[in-house]
Design a protein around this motif. Sequence first.
Motif, mmCIF file in Angstrom:
data_model
loop_
_atom_site.group_PDB
_atom_site.id
_atom_site.type_symbol
_atom_site.label_atom_id
_atom_site.label_comp_id
_atom_site.label_asym_id
_atom_site.label_seq_id
_atom_site.Cartn_x
_atom_site.Cartn_y
_atom_site.Cartn_z
ATOM 1 N N CYS A 30 10.567 76.392 83.143
ATOM 2 C CA CYS A 30 11.552 76.695 82.098
ATOM 3 C C CYS A 30 11.699 78.206 81.961
ATOM 4 C CB CYS A 30 11.107 76.108 80.760
ATOM 5 S SG CYS A 30 11.128 74.315 80.774
ATOM 6 N N CYS A 225 17.056 70.888 81.415
ATOM 7 C CA CYS A 225 15.914 70.951 82.336
ATOM 8 C C CYS A 225 15.739 69.629 83.084
ATOM 9 C CB CYS A 225 14.642 71.355 81.600
ATOM 10 S SG CYS A 225 14.705 73.084 81.097
ATOM 11 N N HIS A 250 10.023 70.129 73.654
ATOM 12 C CA HIS A 250 10.904 70.268 74.824
ATOM 13 C C HIS A 250 10.488 69.386 76.016
ATOM 14 C CE1 HIS A 250 13.852 72.120 77.371
ATOM 15 N NE2 HIS A 250 12.964 72.697 78.146
ATOM 16 N N GLU A 254 12.003 65.926 77.685
ATOM 17 C CA GLU A 254 12.418 65.836 79.090
ATOM 18 C C GLU A 254 11.894 64.543 79.722
ATOM 19 O OE1 GLU A 254 11.917 69.005 81.963
ATOM 20 O OE2 GLU A 254 11.975 70.474 80.354
HETATM 21 ZN ZN ZN Z 1 12.980 73.620 79.984
#
Ligand code: ZN
Length: 489
Positions: A30, A225, A250, A254
């Motif tokens: 990231c 992402c 985050h 994902e």
């Molecule tokens: Zn990310």
Amino acid sequence: MEKLFIYNTSSRKKEEFRPIVEDHVGLYVCGPTVYGDAHVGHARPAITFDLLFRFLTYIGYKVRYVRNITDVGHLENDADEGEDKIAKKARIEELEPMEVVQYYTNRYRKNMRQLNVLPPSIEPHASGHIIEQQAMVSKILENGYAYQVNGSVYFDVEKYNQKHNYGKLSGRILEDLYNNTRGLDGQSEKKNAFDFALWKKASPQHIMRWPSEWSDGFPGWHLECSVMSTKYLGEIFDIHGGGLDLMFPHHECEIAQSVAANGKESVNYWMHNNLITIDGQKMGKSLGNFITLDELHSGAHQALEKAYNPMAVRLFILQAHYRNPLDFSNEALQAAEKGLERLFNAIKTLHKITESESTTGFEIKEWRTKCFNAMSDDLNTPILIAHIFDAVKFINSIAGGSATISYEDLILLRKLMNDLVFTILGLEIVTENNKSDDKLDDVVHLLLSLRHEAKENKDWALADKIRDELQNKGFVIKYTKDGFEWSLK
Ligand code: ZN
């Protein structure tokens, strides 16, 4: 191939690294949200995964390293409310959002070059992958793990958790999330406060917007992402990295998105670097200890006693294991500066010292094994650096006359110090005037030691080729009893 053990955050243990395709590695990290200058906190993930990239490449893998640029959808808070960080900056500065993105992307790249962080293989922008993000939202909706409200689409965490495990990466339990977010229910259009946006309808004043079947809007931050990693590395890929602060929500989101869309997780190894504190405190604008990398390198911040060389910053970061916390202070940085100077002086000495009949006081091959074992053990740089300083002591004792080194060991030690310090740790000798000279000197020495190796292996054609090419380029090589000297015609 050198073995590598890495700590997989997902299984919570060290595992031997086995890539999906024999000698290829897919690595996704990231990257920054480009609405402001990179700060001290950005240096750690950048250097940690640069180290991984360098080491994997060194031991023979072909690495496709994808590090994204977040330029849309990262809102001011994790509850999917507030302004887009980039749009807000654009409004305040009266710029196009893409001007903000370009400006800070350029500055981020400059800071990375200063830290000698290699550019990734692919640097995709979230705003360049809107269509792919919309396709993933549709898939998640089709599979029943998302719902629409007023033109926005949210991920249904509760429904997902009935079949799968939301929180498996971070160890969070949905029940705790219920309790923590209970007060927020009813304040938003979401079913549950912990649901997260896949697509947000743009308010009339929101500048960054794209048409979709749900509304004119923009993608949720976590989506990019999931989309860009799998687009460039395949539906399942090897390593996903990032800072510990990104693990929840985050990275957790994902995983949920990938499973909800494709029925499987896309990441084999999750790696997280620990965070940096400043004088024992978390970094924050309100605490007055928010230091950008430019300020660090120029000394222009009240918390700094002086300007710090980016290579001292790099060494300072590598002296801690990436999974351990690291505290930033003037004292610690000045200690790293001194260490760096000792190290580079020893490397210069190493190029000047002369060989003897035999080596005394140091087992170079044993030392090499220890160095590579440290790297293979989840990138244990503090141990590696301690070994490197053992070699520094040895080099200084040769120069002082209390130890000796054979020709074979001298060539080997020069090559290993070069590989470990410059190629793997990514340190580089930077001074105002001699930056290019020093680099050239390193390259000429490298070529001449390769020529020596070629001769040892009776590969006369290669040895002659190196000599002739250097001559053609105007290098005059003089062989001396100490090795060689070179000059340019
Ligand atoms: Zn990310």
